[in-house]
Motif scaffolding. Structure first.
Motif, PDB file in Angstrom:
ATOM      1  N   CYS A   1      11.318  -0.175   6.498  1.00 33.01           N
ATOM      2  CA  CYS A   1       9.972  -0.297   6.216  1.00 33.01           C
ATOM      3  C   CYS A   1       9.512  -1.624   6.823  1.00 33.01           C
ATOM      4  CB  CYS A   1       9.798  -0.219   4.783  1.00 33.01           C
ATOM      5  SG  CYS A   1       8.195  -0.301   4.679  1.00 33.01           S
TER       6      CYS A   1
ATOM      7  N   CYS B   1       4.612  -3.652   2.053  1.00 27.59           N
ATOM      8  CA  CYS B   1       5.069  -3.671   0.756  1.00 27.59           C
ATOM      9  C   CYS B   1       6.780  -3.977   0.683  1.00 27.59           C
ATOM     10  CB  CYS B   1       5.165  -1.979   0.656  1.00 27.59           C
ATOM     11  SG  CYS B   1       5.765  -0.888   1.686  1.00 27.59           S
ATOM     12  N   CYS B   2       7.389  -4.054   2.132  1.00 23.90           N
ATOM     13  CA  CYS B   2       8.497  -4.528   1.918  1.00 23.90           C
ATOM     14  C   CYS B   2       8.835  -5.901   2.957  1.00 23.90           C
ATOM     15  CB  CYS B   2       9.511  -3.399   2.619  1.00 23.90           C
ATOM     16  SG  CYS B   2       9.542  -2.105   1.804  1.00 23.90           S
TER      17      CYS B   2
ATOM     18  N   HIS C   1       9.546   1.981  -2.677  1.00 24.08           N
ATOM     19  CA  HIS C   1       8.983   0.731  -2.038  1.00 24.08           C
ATOM     20  C   HIS C   1       7.519   0.699  -2.089  1.00 24.08           C
ATOM     21  CE1 HIS C   1       8.491   2.123   2.386  1.00 24.08           C
ATOM     22  NE2 HIS C   1       9.147   3.446   1.370  1.00 24.08           N
TER      23      HIS C   1
HETATM   24 ZN   LIG Z   1       8.039  -0.431   2.043  1.00 26.04          ZN
END
Ligand SMILES: [Zn+2]
Ligand SMILES: [Zn+2]
Ligand SMILES: [Zn+2]
Length: 281
Positions: free
Chosen positions: A20, A24-25, A250
């Motif tokens: 990812c 978000c990551c 995630h």
């Molecule tokens: Zn992510």
């Protein structure tokens, strides 16, 4: 006394999730391991629930290097892919009581790497049935509850840990509230938690909302969205257990402790589990 430590709060893929590259990551230093609990009782029992691939880091967080009991909820990868770490190449453990359901035991027997570890004495497999007590050392007991969850490899059991003073439900994965409540013949989440007589409930909080997976087919990864659970629970009432969401994907905005979603959860009286959190039972 029984002390439980939350050793991870992420869905199977962990957070950041491999592959990812989205925001978000982006913060690779902010690691959340897949769900796991470390449990210690005054009687000298060290239990680990789930064997994740981050088990080494989770032992460090927990401050323990050995377990005498290992319990597995089901066979999905984030929950079992650390099993091999107990073998000769790494921890070289001996005689760990491995508590699993009959279908999970069959999978252990049929998987050459795991079968070899049983033959080498790393694990002694103990089979549990649904709705029974799998373990009791005088101060801590563990009960199993079957819940519907996609079962390509094994069935799925939640666990209730009961200590001298308090009890905790660990339900990291299930498909839908409709199926879970219907299997247990109760009309609401509140009625079920009351029937289970638990003080703390760690519930499947994988996705915040049903549209979180974007284009991906939601029916292939079914979990009840947090928004639905909140809708069904409403405000926390007197006598309700403390509910903590865990097993966060995630993409789940609940990783942001300052976000509006977290504020919404807490405004209703509920919580989100965090890595390193302790419960005394
Ligand atoms: Zn992510
Ligand atoms: Zn999972
Ligand atoms: Zn699962």
């Amino acid at each position: 006394m029984v002390e439980v430590m939350v050793l991870g709060v992420a869905q199977d893929g962990g957070h950041p999730q491999p592959g990812c590259l989205r925001p978000c990551c982006a913060n690779v230093a902010d690691q959340h391991y897949p769900v796991s609990l470390g449990v210690r009782s005054d009687e000298g029992s060290n239990l680990l629930i789930e064997a994740t691939r981050h088990l080494g880091d989770q032992f460090t967080l927990w401050g323990q290097t050995e377990v005498n009991h290992l319990l597995l909820t089901h066979a999905h990868f984030g929950h079992i892919d650390g099993l091999g770490l107990f073998g000769r190449e790494t921890l070289a453990s001996r005689g760990i009581q491995l508590h699993v359901s009959a279908s999970m035991k069959q999978l252990v027997n049929q998987t050459p790497q795991w079968n070899l570890m049983v033959q080498q004495g790393v694990f002694q497999v103990q089979t549990f049935a649904s709705g029974t007590s799998v373990f009791n050392d005088g101060s801590l007991s563990v009960e199993t509850i079957q819940v519907p969850h996609r079962d390509e490899l094994s069935d799925m059991h939640a666990f209730i840990l009961r200590g001298p003073n308090k009890s905790l439900l660990f339900l990291p994965d299930h498909d839908t509230w409709e199926e879970t409540l219907s299997l247990h013949d109760v009309a609401s989440i509140r009625a079920w938690l009351s029937k289970l007589e638990v003080d703390f409930a760690l519930l499947d909080g994988t996705f915040w909302s049903a549209d979180e997976l974007g284009g991906r087919d939601q029916s292939k990864v079914p979990h009840p969205p947090v928004l639905q659970t909140l809708d069904m629970l409403g405000n926390r009432e007197q006598g309700d257990p403390e509910v903590y969401f865990t097993h966060l994907n995630h993409t789940n905005p609940l990783y942001n402790y300052d976000g509006e979603q977290m504020a919404h959860v807490t405004s209703l009286g509920w919580k989100v589990a965090f890595q390193g959190q302790r419960f005394t039972l």
